[in-house]
Design a protein around this motif. Structure first.
Motif, PDB file in Angstrom:
ATOM      1  N   HIS A 227       8.162  -3.005  -5.197  1.00  0.00           N
ATOM      2  CA  HIS A 227       8.079  -1.554  -5.348  1.00  0.00           C
ATOM      3  C   HIS A 227       8.225  -0.943  -3.964  1.00  0.00           C
ATOM      4  O   HIS A 227       7.591  -1.413  -3.031  1.00  0.00           O
ATOM      5  CB  HIS A 227       6.710  -1.200  -5.927  1.00  0.00           C
ATOM      6  CG  HIS A 227       6.625   0.192  -6.471  1.00  0.00           C
ATOM      7  ND1 HIS A 227       6.844   1.305  -5.699  1.00  0.00           N
ATOM      8  CD2 HIS A 227       6.343   0.634  -7.713  1.00  0.00           C
ATOM      9  CE1 HIS A 227       6.692   2.390  -6.459  1.00  0.00           C
ATOM     10  NE2 HIS A 227       6.391   2.014  -7.685  1.00  0.00           N
TER      11      HIS A 227
ATOM     12  N   CYS B 215       0.792  -1.233   0.000  1.00  0.00           N
ATOM     13  CA  CYS B 215       0.000   0.000   0.000  1.00  0.00           C
ATOM     14  C   CYS B 215       0.822   1.281   0.000  1.00  0.00           C
ATOM     15  O   CYS B 215       0.258   2.362   0.025  1.00  0.00           O
ATOM     16  CB  CYS B 215      -0.944  -0.016   1.195  1.00  0.00           C
ATOM     17  SG  CYS B 215      -2.020  -1.442   1.177  1.00  0.00           S
TER      18      CYS B 215
ATOM     19  N   LYS C 164       2.403   2.932  -2.195  1.00  0.00           N
ATOM     20  CA  LYS C 164       2.177   3.909  -3.251  1.00  0.00           C
ATOM     21  C   LYS C 164       0.721   4.341  -3.308  1.00  0.00           C
ATOM     22  O   LYS C 164       0.353   5.177  -4.114  1.00  0.00           O
ATOM     23  CB  LYS C 164       2.653   3.364  -4.593  1.00  0.00           C
ATOM     24  CG  LYS C 164       1.993   2.099  -5.062  1.00  0.00           C
ATOM     25  CD  LYS C 164       2.654   1.604  -6.357  1.00  0.00           C
ATOM     26  CE  LYS C 164       1.973   0.341  -6.848  1.00  0.00           C
ATOM     27  NZ  LYS C 164       2.626  -0.233  -8.004  1.00  0.00           N
ATOM     28  N   MET C 165      -0.092   3.746  -2.453  1.00  0.00           N
ATOM     29  CA  MET C 165      -1.523   4.089  -2.475  1.00  0.00           C
ATOM     30  C   MET C 165      -2.019   4.663  -1.161  1.00  0.00           C
ATOM     31  O   MET C 165      -3.126   5.186  -1.082  1.00  0.00           O
ATOM     32  CB  MET C 165      -2.354   2.832  -2.734  1.00  0.00           C
ATOM     33  CG  MET C 165      -1.896   1.986  -3.869  1.00  0.00           C
ATOM     34  SD  MET C 165      -2.864   0.458  -3.850  1.00  0.00           S
ATOM     35  CE  MET C 165      -1.630  -0.719  -4.279  1.00  0.00           C
ATOM     36  N   MET C 166      -1.219   4.528  -0.114  1.00  0.00           N
ATOM     37  CA  MET C 166      -1.719   4.801   1.222  1.00  0.00           C
ATOM     38  C   MET C 166      -0.920   5.936   1.842  1.00  0.00           C
ATOM     39  O   MET C 166       0.310   5.918   1.835  1.00  0.00           O
ATOM     40  CB  MET C 166      -1.521   3.513   2.033  1.00  0.00           C
ATOM     41  CG  MET C 166      -2.187   3.460   3.342  1.00  0.00           C
ATOM     42  SD  MET C 166      -1.835   1.818   4.024  1.00  0.00           S
ATOM     43  CE  MET C 166      -2.465   2.074   5.660  1.00  0.00           C
ATOM     44  N   THR C 167      -1.604   6.936   2.352  1.00  0.00           N
ATOM     45  CA  THR C 167      -0.931   8.138   2.842  1.00  0.00           C
ATOM     46  C   THR C 167      -0.087   7.879   4.087  1.00  0.00           C
ATOM     47  O   THR C 167       0.711   8.722   4.469  1.00  0.00           O
ATOM     48  CB  THR C 167      -1.961   9.238   3.160  1.00  0.00           C
ATOM     49  OG1 THR C 167      -2.993   8.677   3.967  1.00  0.00           O
ATOM     50  CG2 THR C 167      -2.569   9.797   1.890  1.00  0.00           C
ATOM     51  N   ASP C 168      -0.256   6.717   4.715  1.00  0.00           N
ATOM     52  CA  ASP C 168       0.525   6.424   5.917  1.00  0.00           C
ATOM     53  C   ASP C 168       2.008   6.213   5.619  1.00  0.00           C
ATOM     54  O   ASP C 168       2.846   6.359   6.500  1.00  0.00           O
ATOM     55  CB  ASP C 168       0.005   5.149   6.608  1.00  0.00           C
ATOM     56  CG  ASP C 168      -1.342   5.384   7.268  1.00  0.00           C
ATOM     57  OD1 ASP C 168      -1.958   6.437   6.970  1.00  0.00           O
ATOM     58  OD2 ASP C 168      -1.770   4.541   8.055  1.00  0.00           O
ATOM     59  N   TYR C 169       2.337   5.847   4.389  1.00  0.00           N
ATOM     60  CA  TYR C 169       3.731   5.548   4.096  1.00  0.00           C
ATOM     61  C   TYR C 169       4.489   6.836   3.787  1.00  0.00           C
ATOM     62  O   TYR C 169       4.062   7.637   2.957  1.00  0.00           O
ATOM     63  CB  TYR C 169       3.853   4.556   2.932  1.00  0.00           C
ATOM     64  CG  TYR C 169       5.297   4.191   2.641  1.00  0.00           C
ATOM     65  CD1 TYR C 169       6.112   3.695   3.661  1.00  0.00           C
ATOM     66  CD2 TYR C 169       5.849   4.383   1.385  1.00  0.00           C
ATOM     67  CE1 TYR C 169       7.446   3.399   3.413  1.00  0.00           C
ATOM     68  CE2 TYR C 169       7.179   4.081   1.127  1.00  0.00           C
ATOM     69  CZ  TYR C 169       7.973   3.594   2.148  1.00  0.00           C
ATOM     70  OH  TYR C 169       9.292   3.298   1.907  1.00  0.00           O
ATOM     71  N   ASP C 170       5.653   7.016   4.431  1.00  0.00           N
ATOM     72  CA  ASP C 170       6.384   8.286   4.341  1.00  0.00           C
ATOM     73  C   ASP C 170       7.459   8.311   3.247  1.00  0.00           C
ATOM     74  O   ASP C 170       8.050   9.339   2.985  1.00  0.00           O
ATOM     75  CB  ASP C 170       7.024   8.631   5.686  1.00  0.00           C
ATOM     76  CG  ASP C 170       8.007   7.559   6.164  1.00  0.00           C
ATOM     77  OD1 ASP C 170       8.384   6.672   5.362  1.00  0.00           O
ATOM     78  OD2 ASP C 170       8.394   7.593   7.347  1.00  0.00           O
ATOM     79  N   TRP C 171       7.749   7.191   2.622  1.00  0.00           N
ATOM     80  CA  TRP C 171       8.738   7.100   1.544  1.00  0.00           C
ATOM     81  C   TRP C 171      10.165   7.405   2.007  1.00  0.00           C
ATOM     82  O   TRP C 171      11.042   7.658   1.186  1.00  0.00           O
ATOM     83  CB  TRP C 171       8.361   8.012   0.357  1.00  0.00           C
ATOM     84  CG  TRP C 171       7.264   7.411  -0.447  1.00  0.00           C
ATOM     85  CD1 TRP C 171       5.920   7.573  -0.264  1.00  0.00           C
ATOM     86  CD2 TRP C 171       7.398   6.488  -1.529  1.00  0.00           C
ATOM     87  NE1 TRP C 171       5.215   6.805  -1.169  1.00  0.00           N
ATOM     88  CE2 TRP C 171       6.098   6.150  -1.948  1.00  0.00           C
ATOM     89  CE3 TRP C 171       8.492   5.925  -2.180  1.00  0.00           C
ATOM     90  CZ2 TRP C 171       5.873   5.258  -2.997  1.00  0.00           C
ATOM     91  CZ3 TRP C 171       8.258   5.054  -3.225  1.00  0.00           C
ATOM     92  CH2 TRP C 171       6.946   4.727  -3.627  1.00  0.00           C
TER      93      TRP C 171
END
Lengths: 392, 472
Positions: free
Chosen positions: A376, A243, A245-252
């Motif tokens: 990814h 998720c 690339k789809m979920m705002t929780d991931y900070d990259w």
């Protein structure tokens, strides 16, 4: 849950020469790696009771039975993206602990240079590629998303990535089996063509053919084969639900799957202070940013602080903890199925004091990590293991 | 009285300085610049843009029919209006039709829409017109043509400009044409087609209309006339008794180019966005005959003009196309070698159309978070099958991170790969288009745009990309 620590030993290993092996088929690579392992363990193909074949490119257990002409023994083909090689060892370890077999073979391999074009392709599992959502860019394009965000958030620069690549090229230049064996400078890395901004040519690993093999048995049987065997201390695996690339929780700016798998292996191996307890980390440096964020995900430094350790040379051959002493994916490329087993090969040889060139040999290696993450960013499949001297 | 309820238009961001074509080919120069569809645009995507701009502030459930007019529908067999309707997220029961094969097809579609509204078979009809025609390389046609789209909503409620009179006639002449497999427009000698094709027909339609309704040139505040080029446009206006300076609507010929079936409609939008209450507008299209209308602008016009993306908005917002080679590349006339794999599946395209084409995400009824693509299990709270579909296409977003991929397969490297977060929540993974690669930064505002991703096995795969906000 019972500990797997020190229950299974690696008693023989082999590794093909990595490179653009235009004259070799996948089967040639398998034979090259497996027969080095047979010789190293002092066994023959007929002694092997079961095997695991790690590859993305070939289906079925025949992918080992055929090139090695194994005698109708049980073989599984294992696939777990970039962790495929380590997954063969994980499967073999559990089978040995269950006492289903006594002596088994793991071979990871990939023939990447028969496609007619460069690169590794979409990197998506076959059948799972969505026409418009699945393929949007190359693997460097995907990893570069993390580099951009990391730079913006923590103020690291391209030069820090360059320093990682310079370090890995230095190590790879001292490894006869590596694909790329040339030292580079920070200036060269910074001046190189851009592959996927902000990643340049030297931030990316090569595209390579290769194979690596391991022969395993239970630890109590290992002395029958050799004195300087190593044991499996811990095995981790974390599959991201996909998720990022789809979920705002991931900070990259961090590798969650690697962090989760690290927690598993540190707990199994009883590691409290990785920086003091581990001697060697062979991590998944398909791109320089991947290695940088591994420093943090594996707890070798705090989040956002990697640049200080990079500048201090913490992870160089003569630093506190050597990362990718063998040259890493940076120098070996990433024949997907082979990489994990090839990393274990480096740990095995370093512990035995048998690094081919003395200038690469670390002193008194006791424990090392092998690590891969595939997919990814934000959607990784992470496989990792800790290997070391028995009883350590 | 039936008439225009709303309008919208679209002009691609790229403009090709016509002297760049002249640099390659020489010959007679044509002044000005042409609007050029980006490599990922075609008549379908431009119709979606114009249609979406027309529908801002309008409840889409009210739309009963969607007509698409174009001479460059990408599919010869397979309706393009259905794709436009899906991308505009119109209701299932909408009547869809393609109006094709004539430069006049947009006004034909408007007449059909007016008839449907008058007959009561539809209350509201969206008419979109888009064209992306190619003149043969080196010809004056190539230098004259431009790409663009316009849309009008025809209805009987909230009408801002009533259509009070109309005229039509057909005329069979070899003016410009294409056979089934022709890439480029064919023309007979310009002196013949201008005189007996363009001028005769426009004059006949306008004079016929004025005679029928007892109108004279001075009654009109604006004359919207199809144009061959700037000089012939003005010549026809003068012949009809209009004052070029005060009455003739700008032809967009030197700023956009001749946009084919969309041309007259784009000029009409240009006229409407400057029109005041009480204005009387003459519209005359040309192509295999001519259509003419009289429009009376009513009181609601000011409200529709507010924040409307029409001609003015797009005209001022542009980027120069660096070379003629870019044009050849974008139109597929100069083909590179790219390795695309596994990029078409009619089955996947069909079952995922609600998010691939209609751009609907799943809003979790349990935690309220947006899941895109839609999921069975919520990414945030793991509730199962608790979603309502919400359209995300018009939501504003900010760039969370990006990369510039020089090696990914595209006709226009680098691929700008983006993670965007919507201001109202939810994340979108997309490529960025209509961008200057040197002017991209984390945190910049972006919006979604419907584009043609790639083709394989004769399937055009459409999806959504993001773009920087278009500003002059």
């Amino acid at each position: 849950m019972e500990s797997i620590k020190d229950k299974v030993a690696i008693v023989g290993m082999g590794c093909s020469k990595f490179g653009e092996r235009w004259d070799c088929s996948a089967w040639d690579l398998v034979v090259e790696a497996a027969y080095e392992a047979f010789e190293d363990a002092g066994v023959g193909p007929k002694d092997i009771q079961a095997a695991w074949s790690g590859t993305l490119g070939f289906a079925g257990g025949q992918s080992l039975a055929y090139p090695l002409k194994l005698d109708y023994i049980p073989i599984n083909r294992v696939e777990n993206l970039c962790g495929t090689g380590l997954e063969t060892i994980r499967a073999a370890t559990y089978a040995l602990i269950a006492k289903a077999y006594d002596l088994v073979l793991c071979v990871g391999f990939e023939k990447t240079k028969d496609r007619g074009v460069g690169g590794l392709g979409s990197g998506e599992p076959m059948g799972g590629v969505h026409p418009v959502f699945g393929i949007q860019a190359t693997p460097p394009g995907r990893y570069a998303l993390a580099a951009t965000k990391y730079f913006a958030m923590y103020g690291a620069e391209k030069k820090h990535l360059a320093m990682i690549s310079v370090k890995s090229h230095y190590n790879g230049a001292r490894n006869p089996k590596a694909h790329l064996r040339r030292e580079i400078t920070v200036e060269q890395a910074l001046a190189a063509p851009i592959i996927a901004w902000p990643l340049g040519l030297f931030d990316c690993c090569g595209v390579t053919d290769g194979a690596a093999a391991a022969i395993l048995c239970r630890a109590e049987d290992a002395p029958k084969f050799r004195k300087d065997y190593i044991t499996v201390k811990a095995l981790g695996n974390s599959a991201g639900p996909g998720c990022g690339k789809m979920m705002t929780d991931y900070d990259w700016v961090h590798w969650e799957e690697t962090y989760r798998a690290t927690q598993q292996v540190y707990q199994q191996a009883g590691i409290k202070d990785p920086r003091k307890e581990l001697d060697l980390v062979e991590c998944h440096d398909c791109f320089s940013i991947a290695e940088l964020m591994c420093y943090e995900a594996m707890g070798f430094c705090e989040r956002g602080k990697a640049k200080h350790d990079i500048e201090a040379g913490t992870f160089a051959l003569d630093g506190e903890v050597a990362f990718n002493a063998g040259g890493g994916l940076k120098s070996f490329g990433h024949p997907v199925g082979a990489s994990g087993v090839r990393e274990v090969y480096e740990i095995y040889k370093q512990i035995q004091g048998k690094a081919e060139e003395p200038s690469r040999q670390l002193k008194n290696v006791q424990l090392g990590i092998a690590h891969n993450q595939g997919g990814h960013p934000g959607t990784f499949m992470c496989s990792m293991g800790i290997f070391g001297v028995p009883g350590r | 009285m039936a008439g225009i309820v709303s309008y919208g238009a679209y002009i691609p961001i790229y403009r090709l300085d016509r002297s760049l074509i002249w640099l390659s080919w020489g010959g007679l120069p044509v002044a000005g610049e042409s609007a050029i569809a980006n490599f990922d645009e075609d008549s379908i995507t431009m119709a979606v843009e114009a249609g979406n701009n027309c529908l801002q502030g309008i409840n889409r459930v009210q739309v009963d029919a969607l007509f698409m007019a174009s001479t460059t529908t990408p599919y010869k067999e397979k309706q393009c209006a259905a794709i436009v309707a899906e991308a505009l997220d119109l209701k299932r029961g909408v009547r869809t039709a393609d109006f094709t094969n004539s430069l006049r097809s947009a006004t034909t579609a408007i007449q059909a829409a007016l008839d449907a509204v008058a007959a009561g078979s539809a209350n509201t009809v969206l008419v979109t017109a888009a064209d992306c025609r190619m003149g043969h390389p080196s010809t004056a046609d190539e230098r004259s043509f431009g790409d663009g789209a316009a849309a009008v909503l025809i209805g009987k409620n909230n009408v801002v400009a009533t259509v009070d009179a109309s005229h039509t006639h057909y005329d069979d002449i070899m003016y410009q044409w294409r056979l089934d497999d022709d890439l480029f427009v064919r023309s007979w000698e310009d002196r013949f087609i201008i005189e007996h094709g363009y001028q005769d027909n426009v004059v006949e339609a306008v004079k016929g209309l004025m005679a029928k309704y007892d109108l004279k040139p001075a009654d009109f505040s604006r004359a919207v006339l199809f144009a061959y080029d700037t000089r012939r446009h003005q010549a026809v206006a003068r012949k009809l008794g209009f004052d070029v300076q005060t009455q003739l609507q700008d032809s967009l010929f030197s700023t956009v180019g001749n946009t084919g079936a969309a041309y007259t409609l784009m000029m009409l939008v240009g006229a409407l966005e400057e029109a005041k209450t009480g204005a009387k507008i003459l519209v005359a299209s040309y192509g295999d005959g001519a259509d003419a209308f009289v429009l009376n602008v009513g009181r609601g016009i000011g409200k529709v003009q507010k924040n409307r993306r029409g001609i003015k908005y797009h005209l001022e917002s542009k980027m120069p196309l660096p070379s003629y080679t870019h044009y050849l590349r974008y139109r597929g006339l100069l083909q590179g070698s790219f390795f695309f794999e596994n990029q078409s599946a009619a089955t996947i395209q069909w079952r995922d159309r609600s998010w691939n084409i209609s751009c609907r995400g799943g809003k979790c009824l349990s935690c309220g978070n947006i899941n895109f693509p839609p999921q069975r299990i919520c990414m945030y709270c793991q509730s199962k099958d608790q979603f309502e579909e919400v359209r995300l296409a018009d939501r504003k977003a900010k760039l969370f991170t990006f990369s510039k991929d020089s090696l990914g397969p595209t006709l226009d490297p680098p691929i700008i790969l983006c993670i965007l977060d919507f201001d109202e929540g939810g994340r979108f993974y997309a490529q960025m288009t209509d961008r200057d690669p040197d002017k991209i930064e984390v945190g910049m505002p972006v919006e979604l745009t419907f584009r043609w991703m790639h083709s394989e096995r004769g399937i055009r795969n459409y999806y959504w990309k993001c773009r920087p906000l278009r500003q002059a």
